[in-house]
Write an enzyme that holds these catalytic residues in place. Structure first.
Site, PDB file in Angstrom:
ATOM      1  CB  SER A  10      -0.935   0.015   1.200  1.00 57.80           C
ATOM      2  OG  SER A  10      -1.984  -0.897   0.986  1.00 57.80           O
ATOM      3  CE  LYS A  49      -3.524   0.382  -1.582  1.00 62.46           C
ATOM      4  NZ  LYS A  49      -4.355  -0.026  -0.436  1.00 62.46           N
ATOM      5  CE1 TYR A 101      -4.201  -1.293  -5.202  1.00 58.90           C
ATOM      6  CE2 TYR A 101      -4.458  -3.676  -5.295  1.00 58.90           C
ATOM      7  CZ  TYR A 101      -4.397  -2.507  -4.563  1.00 58.90           C
ATOM      8  OH  TYR A 101      -4.531  -2.547  -3.198  1.00 58.90           O
ATOM      9  CE1 TYR A 136      -5.397   1.344   3.952  1.00 58.16           C
ATOM     10  CE2 TYR A 136      -3.328   0.580   4.841  1.00 58.16           C
ATOM     11  CZ  TYR A 136      -4.129   0.873   3.766  1.00 58.16           C
ATOM     12  OH  TYR A 136      -3.649   0.710   2.516  1.00 58.16           O
ATOM     13  CB  VAL A 182      -0.192  -6.055   4.029  1.00 60.93           C
ATOM     14  CG1 VAL A 182      -1.504  -5.561   4.575  1.00 60.93           C
ATOM     15  CG2 VAL A 182      -0.209  -6.156   2.534  1.00 60.93           C
TER      16      VAL A 182
END
Ligand code: DON
Length: 314
Positions: free
Chosen positions: A70, A73, A198, A250, A268
């Site tokens: 992530s 991103k 992605y 998050y 992760v």
């Protein structure tokens, strides 16, 4: 004799700080839902802190390579903002934290018009991947890799084929998110092609020093202090750093803002990219994750350092 710099001091303190944080690794787990990540060493912990003058403090398992997941991103968001502009990006993705898990479907159906709440949850990042310019998934991936290579100052940066294949073969939830977005016409492109882009940017393989180098550019508002080159417009970096504060960890972002007080993004794989504005880019790896999907020892280590050195922005 020159006075010891802050980084010299940090270098001396890192062994004790790391040892204390490493004790937490048995309380977490490596990410099991992507088979290619499950085998990462659970007790590993490493950190690299890079200053604008090129000096570093580094300790622990910094040679360990891992995938961005992530963390990527933040950078695909900036690329989409640079290439498409704010209006286009924010017509397809919101600006608010969710308070839900990073792969949750809940709010996509609960809230009209079904656009993802922000670009750092999986649904939002999948939509952002579709906005990267290119006539094919391969061209889009190449555009992303070129951008990441420039920021990390490493032309050899590439995605890990095994992790990519492993995620692609098991990404049932991301597929369901993407098909739902397609049904709502938020996603216009072919679902499998968008997901391919992605998964590949999530699987880009790095070490702590790559993260620190990429973060340094954000710490200097889009300028690379080591080359003097302007790589990202300041406004795009401002947007990215704001999302890092509000959504980067998050639904532990509020707690991280209180305990550490720096813009950060986790993945992760156990990586965390963070920065001290105008001073340092920081990369951390610690594959053992807490229940929110953040590196358990990595978060503890950053809290220790930020508290000791009074780094909080707030
Ligand atoms: O899409 C996924 O689930 C992964 N490729 C990335 C998720 C992730 O890193 C969430 N991080 N905490």
């Amino acid at each position: 004799m020159e006075p010891a710099s802050e980084l010299d001091r940090i270098q001396q303190l890192l062994p004790d700080w790391l040892a204390a944080s490493r004790r937490l690794t048995p309380t977490g787990k490596t990410a099991a839902y992507i088979p290619g990540l499950a085998a990462a060493p659970r007790d590993a912990l490493g950190i690299t802190i890079l200053g604008g003058d090129g000096k570093t403090a580094s300790f622990g398992d910094c040679a360990l390579s891992f995938t961005l997941q992530s963390i990527s991103k933040v950078f695909t968001l900036m690329l989409a903002l640079m290439e498409r502009g704010e209006d286009v990006v924010f017509s397809k993705v919101g600006m608010e934290p969710t308070g839900d898990d990073f792969n949750s479907m809940l709010k996509l159906e609960l809230v009209e018009p079904g656009i993802p709440f922000n670009p750092l949850i999986n649904a939002g990042a999948i939509v952002v991947s579709s906005m990267i310019p290119g006539n094919s998934p391969e061209e889009k991936t190449e555009r992303i890799l070129a951008f990441f290579r420039e920021l990390a100052a490493d032309p050899a940066l590439d995605y890990n084929r095994e992790v990519y294949r492993s995620e692609s073969a098991t990404a049932h939830r991301n597929r369901s998110l993407a098909y739902f977005l397609k049904d709502n016409r938020v996603l216009e492109d072919d679902v499998e092609e968008v997901l391919d882009v992605y998964f590949k940017h999530c699987a880009v393989e790095v070490t702590c020093s790559h993260l620190a180098r990429m973060a340094l550019v954000l710490a200097y508002d889009g300028n690379d202090p080591l080359t003097g080159r302007k790589l990202i417009p300041q406004r795009c970096v401002q947007i990215a750093k704001t999302f890092m504060i509000t959504c980067g960890m998050y639904n532990a972002s509020g707690e991280f803002a209180i305990r550490v007080g720096l813009p950060a993004k986790s993945g992760v794989s156990g990586g965390i990219l963070t920065l001290v504005p105008g001073r340092y880019g920081i990369g951390v790896i610690g594959p053992s994750l807490n229940s929110k999907g953040n590196s358990v020892a990595g978060v503890h280590l950053l809290e220790t350092i930020s508290t000791e050195l009074k780094w909080s922005m707030f």
